[in-house]
Enzyme design. Structure first.
Site, mmCIF file in Angstrom:
data_model
loop_
_atom_site.group_PDB
_atom_site.id
_atom_site.type_symbol
_atom_site.label_atom_id
_atom_site.label_comp_id
_atom_site.label_asym_id
_atom_site.label_seq_id
_atom_site.Cartn_x
_atom_site.Cartn_y
_atom_site.Cartn_z
ATOM 1 N N SER A 30 0.822 -1.218 0.000
ATOM 2 C CA SER A 30 0.000 0.000 0.000
ATOM 3 C C SER A 30 0.857 1.270 0.000
ATOM 4 O O SER A 30 0.469 2.279 -0.594
ATOM 5 C CB SER A 30 -0.942 -0.017 1.204
ATOM 6 O OG SER A 30 -0.209 -0.144 2.411
ATOM 7 N N THR A 31 2.013 1.259 0.648
ATOM 8 C CA THR A 31 2.875 2.451 0.655
ATOM 9 C C THR A 31 3.494 2.654 -0.731
ATOM 10 O O THR A 31 3.526 3.772 -1.259
ATOM 11 C CB THR A 31 3.984 2.317 1.723
ATOM 12 O OG1 THR A 31 3.450 1.688 2.886
ATOM 13 C CG2 THR A 31 4.542 3.672 2.094
ATOM 14 N N ASP A 83 10.597 1.180 -1.732
ATOM 15 C CA ASP A 83 9.689 0.091 -1.347
ATOM 16 C C ASP A 83 9.284 0.244 0.119
ATOM 17 O O ASP A 83 9.985 0.909 0.894
ATOM 18 C CB ASP A 83 10.408 -1.254 -1.560
ATOM 19 C CG ASP A 83 9.445 -2.436 -1.654
ATOM 20 O OD1 ASP A 83 8.235 -2.258 -1.410
ATOM 21 O OD2 ASP A 83 9.916 -3.545 -1.958
ATOM 22 N N ASP A 86 7.591 -4.191 6.377
ATOM 23 C CA ASP A 86 6.669 -4.598 7.449
ATOM 24 C C ASP A 86 7.205 -4.207 8.816
ATOM 25 O O ASP A 86 6.431 -3.944 9.738
ATOM 26 C CB ASP A 86 6.428 -6.111 7.366
ATOM 27 C CG ASP A 86 5.735 -6.470 6.064
ATOM 28 O OD1 ASP A 86 4.668 -5.899 5.798
ATOM 29 O OD2 ASP A 86 6.288 -7.264 5.289
ATOM 30 N N LYS A 96 10.391 -7.911 5.325
ATOM 31 C CA LYS A 96 9.471 -7.648 4.226
ATOM 32 C C LYS A 96 8.802 -8.956 3.797
ATOM 33 O O LYS A 96 9.197 -10.026 4.209
ATOM 34 C CB LYS A 96 10.227 -7.047 3.032
ATOM 35 C CG LYS A 96 10.643 -5.602 3.283
ATOM 36 C CD LYS A 96 11.328 -4.973 2.087
ATOM 37 C CE LYS A 96 10.590 -5.067 0.788
ATOM 38 N NZ LYS A 96 9.211 -4.528 0.782
ATOM 39 N N GLY A 98 5.186 -9.194 3.606
ATOM 40 C CA GLY A 98 3.776 -9.249 3.997
ATOM 41 C C GLY A 98 2.861 -9.325 2.776
ATOM 42 O O GLY A 98 1.810 -9.955 2.818
ATOM 43 N N GLU A 105 11.311 -8.367 -4.705
ATOM 44 C CA GLU A 105 11.702 -7.113 -4.036
ATOM 45 C C GLU A 105 13.190 -7.133 -3.704
ATOM 46 O O GLU A 105 13.885 -6.130 -3.869
ATOM 47 C CB GLU A 105 10.880 -6.929 -2.751
ATOM 48 C CG GLU A 105 9.431 -6.579 -3.030
ATOM 49 C CD GLU A 105 8.549 -6.573 -1.788
ATOM 50 O OE1 GLU A 105 7.515 -5.899 -1.828
ATOM 51 O OE2 GLU A 105 8.876 -7.243 -0.794
#
Ligand code: 5RP
Length: 232
Positions: A30-31, A83, A86, A96, A98, A105
């Site tokens: 979402s970010t 990026d 979490d 990371k 999630g 990534e």
């Protein structure tokens, strides 16, 4: 201010790091989605960049918004990847995955001169492990691999439940590379550096959610603005 507003603030500040002609990695979550939308506005106003997405989901959004895309095959070296995360600690060690995109990534982030993390304020923790820790596993022999993960994790003082991630229909969640994710409820992880290396030696483990020594800065969105966290 909501956590999502803080995420958007952090993504807005990340735009300051982007320069004309750059080759960028675009994160997932979402970010990162805020970042993609904000970047698309810049591109529509004439900014010239080319981007490698870290997931099919991000690729679809970027394409829909008119951001020029490339691949690591055509563009193996990138300037910056931006990026989410979490969790992260004061040493800028991240967890990371999630969103299930940890493998791409990590490949994209490590193909970049710099990884910039964008987060809301809740993601900074004293000790990693509050967030269920993701491990990407090849489906072949996955029960054997799971047993080995349990043994290795126990050697590093991590004994919480390990569960294969399911999708919204209760079927095994599959990553973009068609692997499983195991979410490990370890609680506080005493030795992230040691555990990372040991997990990646298990046959069948593709990669794990630790990003250690990869990120150069985190932009943390808060109610008052943003601040930067650099590795100690
Ligand atoms: C996806 C990730 C994301 O960066 C992480 O889950 C953070 O997500 P969000 O920005 O939605 O809080 O690692 O695999």
């Amino acid at each position: 201010m909501s956590a999502d507003d803080q995420k958007k603030r952090s993504a807005e500040r990340a735009l300051d790091f982007i320069e004309e002609g750059m080759k960028l990695g675009l994160g997932t979550g979402s970010t990162a989605e805020h970042l993609v939308r904000l970047l698309a506005e810049k591109v529509a106003n004439g900014l010239n960049v080319v981007c490698v997405p870290t997931s099919d989901r991000t690729a679809a959004l970027a394409e829909e918004l008119g951001i020029p895309l490339t691949t690591l095959s055509d563009t193996p070296h990138l300037d910056i990847t931006i990026d989410g995360a979490d969790e992260f600690d004061a040493q800028l060690r991240l967890v990371k995955g999630g969103g299930g995109a940890l493998l791409r990534e990590k490949i994209v982030a490590t193909a970049s001169d710099r990884m910039i993390v964008i987060t809301d304020a809740s993601k900074q923790v004293e000790t990693l492990g509050a967030f269920p820790f993701p491990i990407e596993v090849i489906p072949f022999g996955c029960r054997t691999t799971e047993e080995k993960i349990k043994r290795v994790a126990a050697d590093f003082g991590c004994t919480g439940a390990i569960e294969r991630r399911a999708d919204e229909y209760g079927e095994p969640f599959l990553t973009d590379s068609e692997n499983f994710i195991y979410d490990c409820k370890f609680g506080a992880i005493p030795d992230p550096d040691g555990l990372e290396k040991a997990l990646n030696l298990i046959p069948g483990v593709v990669d794990n959610g630790f990003f250690i020594g990869i990120a150069s800065v985190a932009i943390v969105g808060t109610d008052d603005g943003t601040h930067l966290v650099e590795p100690k």
